[in-house]
Write an enzyme that holds these catalytic residues in place. Structure first.
Site, PDB file in Angstrom:
ATOM      1  N   LYS A   1       1.995  -3.452   6.610  1.00  0.00           N
ATOM      2  CA  LYS A   1       1.934  -3.958   4.842  1.00  0.00           C
ATOM      3  C   LYS A   1       3.962  -3.246   4.720  1.00  0.00           C
ATOM      4  O   LYS A   1       4.878  -3.668   4.092  1.00  0.00           O
ATOM      5  CB  LYS A   1       1.574  -3.036   4.503  1.00  0.00           C
ATOM      6  CG  LYS A   1       0.154  -3.219   4.443  1.00  0.00           C
ATOM      7  CD  LYS A   1       0.031  -4.159   3.187  1.00  0.00           C
ATOM      8  CE  LYS A   1      -1.057  -4.865   3.187  1.00  0.00           C
ATOM      9  NZ  LYS A   1      -1.908  -6.199   2.538  1.00  0.00           N
TER      10      LYS A   1
ATOM     11  N   SER B   1       0.636  -1.182  -0.255  1.00  0.00           N
ATOM     12  CA  SER B   1      -0.194   0.334   0.176  1.00  0.00           C
ATOM     13  C   SER B   1       0.889   1.316   0.370  1.00  0.00           C
ATOM     14  O   SER B   1       2.348   0.758   0.212  1.00  0.00           O
ATOM     15  CB  SER B   1      -0.799  -0.207   0.921  1.00  0.00           C
ATOM     16  OG  SER B   1      -1.382   1.167   1.459  1.00  0.00           O
TER      17      SER B   1
ATOM     18  N   TYR C   1      -2.057  -1.183  10.996  1.00  0.00           N
ATOM     19  CA  TYR C   1      -2.342  -1.483   9.610  1.00  0.00           C
ATOM     20  C   TYR C   1      -0.651  -1.675   8.428  1.00  0.00           C
ATOM     21  O   TYR C   1      -0.596  -2.916   8.061  1.00  0.00           O
ATOM     22  CB  TYR C   1      -3.965  -1.581   9.120  1.00  0.00           C
ATOM     23  CG  TYR C   1      -3.568  -1.653   7.433  1.00  0.00           C
ATOM     24  CD1 TYR C   1      -3.759  -2.458   6.820  1.00  0.00           C
ATOM     25  CD2 TYR C   1      -3.528  -0.393   7.196  1.00  0.00           C
ATOM     26  CE1 TYR C   1      -4.117  -2.738   6.049  1.00  0.00           C
ATOM     27  CE2 TYR C   1      -3.745  -0.489   5.721  1.00  0.00           C
ATOM     28  CZ  TYR C   1      -3.950  -1.561   4.555  1.00  0.00           C
ATOM     29  OH  TYR C   1      -3.870  -1.428   3.542  1.00  0.00           O
TER      30      TYR C   1
HETATM   31  N1  UFG Z   1     -12.974  10.023   3.788  1.00  0.00           N
HETATM   32  C1  UFG Z   1     -14.041  11.185   3.812  1.00  0.00           C
HETATM   33  N2  UFG Z   1     -15.411  10.807   4.492  1.00  0.00           N
HETATM   34  C2  UFG Z   1     -15.444   9.344   4.792  1.00  0.00           C
HETATM   35  C3  UFG Z   1     -14.387   8.474   4.600  1.00  0.00           C
HETATM   36  C4  UFG Z   1     -13.266   9.031   3.709  1.00  0.00           C
HETATM   37  O1  UFG Z   1     -14.143  12.200   3.050  1.00  0.00           O
HETATM   38  O2  UFG Z   1     -16.785   8.686   5.266  1.00  0.00           O
HETATM   39  C5  UFG Z   1     -11.603  10.774   3.110  1.00  0.00           C
HETATM   40  C6  UFG Z   1     -10.688  10.645   3.786  1.00  0.00           C
HETATM   41  O3  UFG Z   1     -10.637  11.364   4.613  1.00  0.00           O
HETATM   42  C7  UFG Z   1      -9.684  10.345   2.802  1.00  0.00           C
HETATM   43  C8  UFG Z   1     -10.373  10.091   1.157  1.00  0.00           C
HETATM   44  O4  UFG Z   1     -11.368  10.503   1.811  1.00  0.00           O
HETATM   45  O5  UFG Z   1      -9.251  12.037   2.459  1.00  0.00           O
HETATM   46  C9  UFG Z   1      -9.867   8.727   1.716  1.00  0.00           C
HETATM   47  O6  UFG Z   1     -10.444   7.922   2.526  1.00  0.00           O
HETATM   48  P1  UFG Z   1     -10.127   6.318   2.375  1.00  0.00           P
HETATM   49  O7  UFG Z   1     -10.881   6.194   3.993  1.00  0.00           O
HETATM   50  O8  UFG Z   1     -11.532   5.800   1.024  1.00  0.00           O
HETATM   51  O9  UFG Z   1      -8.849   6.002   1.968  1.00  0.00           O
HETATM   52  P2  UFG Z   1      -7.327   6.296   2.913  1.00  0.00           P
HETATM   53  O10 UFG Z   1      -6.651   7.075   1.870  1.00  0.00           O
HETATM   54  O11 UFG Z   1      -7.849   6.924   3.802  1.00  0.00           O
HETATM   55  O12 UFG Z   1      -6.750   4.481   2.798  1.00  0.00           O
HETATM   56  C10 UFG Z   1      -6.685   4.078   1.872  1.00  0.00           C
HETATM   57  C11 UFG Z   1      -6.701   2.637   1.768  1.00  0.00           C
HETATM   58  C12 UFG Z   1      -6.313   2.318   3.807  1.00  0.00           C
HETATM   59  C13 UFG Z   1      -4.811   2.499   3.820  1.00  0.00           C
HETATM   60  C14 UFG Z   1      -4.933   3.892   2.910  1.00  0.00           C
HETATM   61  C15 UFG Z   1      -2.703   4.933   2.864  1.00  0.00           C
HETATM   62  O13 UFG Z   1      -7.886   2.605   2.546  1.00  0.00           O
HETATM   63  O14 UFG Z   1      -5.776   0.210   3.273  1.00  0.00           O
HETATM   64  O15 UFG Z   1      -5.350   3.731   1.759  1.00  0.00           O
HETATM   65  O16 UFG Z   1      -3.015   5.953   2.776  1.00  0.00           O
HETATM   66  F1  UFG Z   1      -3.968   2.239   4.756  1.00  0.00           F
END
Ligand code: UFG
Length: 342
Positions: A156, A127, A152
């Site tokens: 990785k 990741s 988590y």
């Molecule tokens: N977000 C919102 N509202 C929500 C969910 C997410 O605004 O209900 C925002 C988050 O704050 C972030 C973006 O949308 O800015 C993406 O969020 P995600 O949860 O979809 O993805 P992340 O980038 O946080 O996480 C992903 C993977 C993880 C990994 C991570 C590494 O899901 O497994 O990238 O950066 F660890």
């Protein structure tokens, strides 16, 4: 004879799409999954899409006896794509031991089995979380890794190190880690896709569930980031494009094209989109009136990240092809399929 590939976690989100692409390329697939975060009906969907039902064995790869018995039963495996792992960032903070145990012991059992059964090749799902918040964007493979924000994320990073050290030390073992950016979307058939248990943590499943009426509104986590519209930026990669990267990596290993016993690649689109841009694009392509509001930042989130994909593009000959629009449309078509919305 077509080669047999073991796909661990093959009924999961990225795993199922990869099984489809492997079968489309003529590979023979056997899935190992404990179904802790997926359902057996995924096999029916894979069969419907590809015309072929993959072999399936249900067990958890931390069980060494079951893992050994599996490799005795399937002596012809040519390579492994290893997805099976726990993946919820927040949960990993609550249950670090469970995360380290599940994600690391399963990997080590598989590597040991590769040595014992002379299986040379593994592709591993890593990741972009290993980069943390990079100083310079976009991130290349030369960008240094940073200490993980969550157990988590640390599994990785440690998994990458274990594979690197083991591949270096063991003649005939080669591993490729693919560092995914944010996988989204679903198969164009709408027969497989992401199906989170409970309230989704990730942005796109939350959006599609809100659009389907399961959630009241999307909460956008923070609009005070140092980005053009203040919301956080990610590199959203279509899951089918991502699945194809695994097929390319498997072929690279099977054809002995790798440059080192352990390699890693950024798998993204090279484009960053903000949460707000993504929400607006979703509304535009689906015509759904999505309710949303801005709330405070989510703990542990980084501000912005997107990939430099030139190394993967040039070295693997792989490139993300789908547009954000068609990817969001596919996510919505999948949600509608799951909820019986016409
Ligand atoms: N977000 C919102 N509202 C929500 C969910 C997410 O605004 O209900 C925002 C988050 O704050 C972030 C973006 O949308 O800015 C993406 O969020 P995600 O949860 O979809 O993805 P992340 O980038 O946080 O996480 C992903 C993977 C993880 C990994 C991570 C590494 O899901 O497994 O990238 O950066 F660890």
């Amino acid at each position: 004879m077509s080669k047999q590939i073991l796909v661990t976690g093959g009924t999961g989100y990225i795993g199922s799409h990869t099984v489809v692409e492997l079968q489309n390329e003529g590979f023979n697939v056997v899935i190992v999954d404990d179904l802790s975060n997926s359902g057996i009906e995924v096999l029916d969907a894979i069969e419907k899409i590809t015309g072929k039902r993959p072999a399936f064995e249900k067990f958890n790869l931390t069980d060494q006896d079951k893992t050994n018995a599996f490799f005795e039963k399937y002596p012809g495996i040519a390579a492994i794509v290893h997805f099976a792992a726990f993946k919820a960032v927040g949960e990993s903070v609550e249950k670090p031991l469970e995360y380290y145990h599940n994600n690391l012991v399963s990997l080590m059992n598989l590597l040991r089995s590769m040595r014992e059964h002379k299986i040379p090749d593994m592709v591993f799902s890593s990741s972009c979380t290993v980069y943390g918040q990079p100083e310079k964007l976009p991130v290349t493979e030369d960008t240094p890794r940073k200490p993980a924000e969550s157990p988590y994320g640390n599994t990785k990073a440690v998994s990458e190190d274990i594979m690197r050290d083991f591949a270096r030390a063991t003649e005939g073992i080669n591993c490729i880690a693919l560092r995914y950016f944010n996988p989204i979307g679903a198969h164009p058939s709408a027969l497989i896709g992401e199906l989170p248990v409970g309230v989704p943590n990730n942005l796109v499943p939350f959006i599609t569930q809100t659009a389907a009426g399961l959630r009241d509104e999307l909460k956008i986590f923070g609009d005070d980031y140092n980005t053009p519209d203040g919301t956080a930026i990610r590199d959203y990669i279509n899951v089918v494009d991502l699945a194809k990267a695994h097929v390319v990596a498997i072929n690279r290993l099977l054809n002995n094209k790798q440059k080192a016993s352990y390699e890693f690649f950024n798998i993204g689109t090279g484009e960053g989109y903000s949460v707000m841009q993504l929400v607006k694009a979703f509304i535009k392509v689906t015509g759904v009136n999505l309710k949303y509001s801005v709330v405070g930042r989510r703990a542990g989130d980084i501000e912005k990240i997107w990939a430099d994909t030139s190394y993967a593009n040039n070295e693997l000959g792989w490139k993300a092809e789908k547009t954000l629009e068609e990817t969001l449309k596919s996510a919505w078509e999948w949600e509608k399929h799951v909820r019986n919305i016409r």
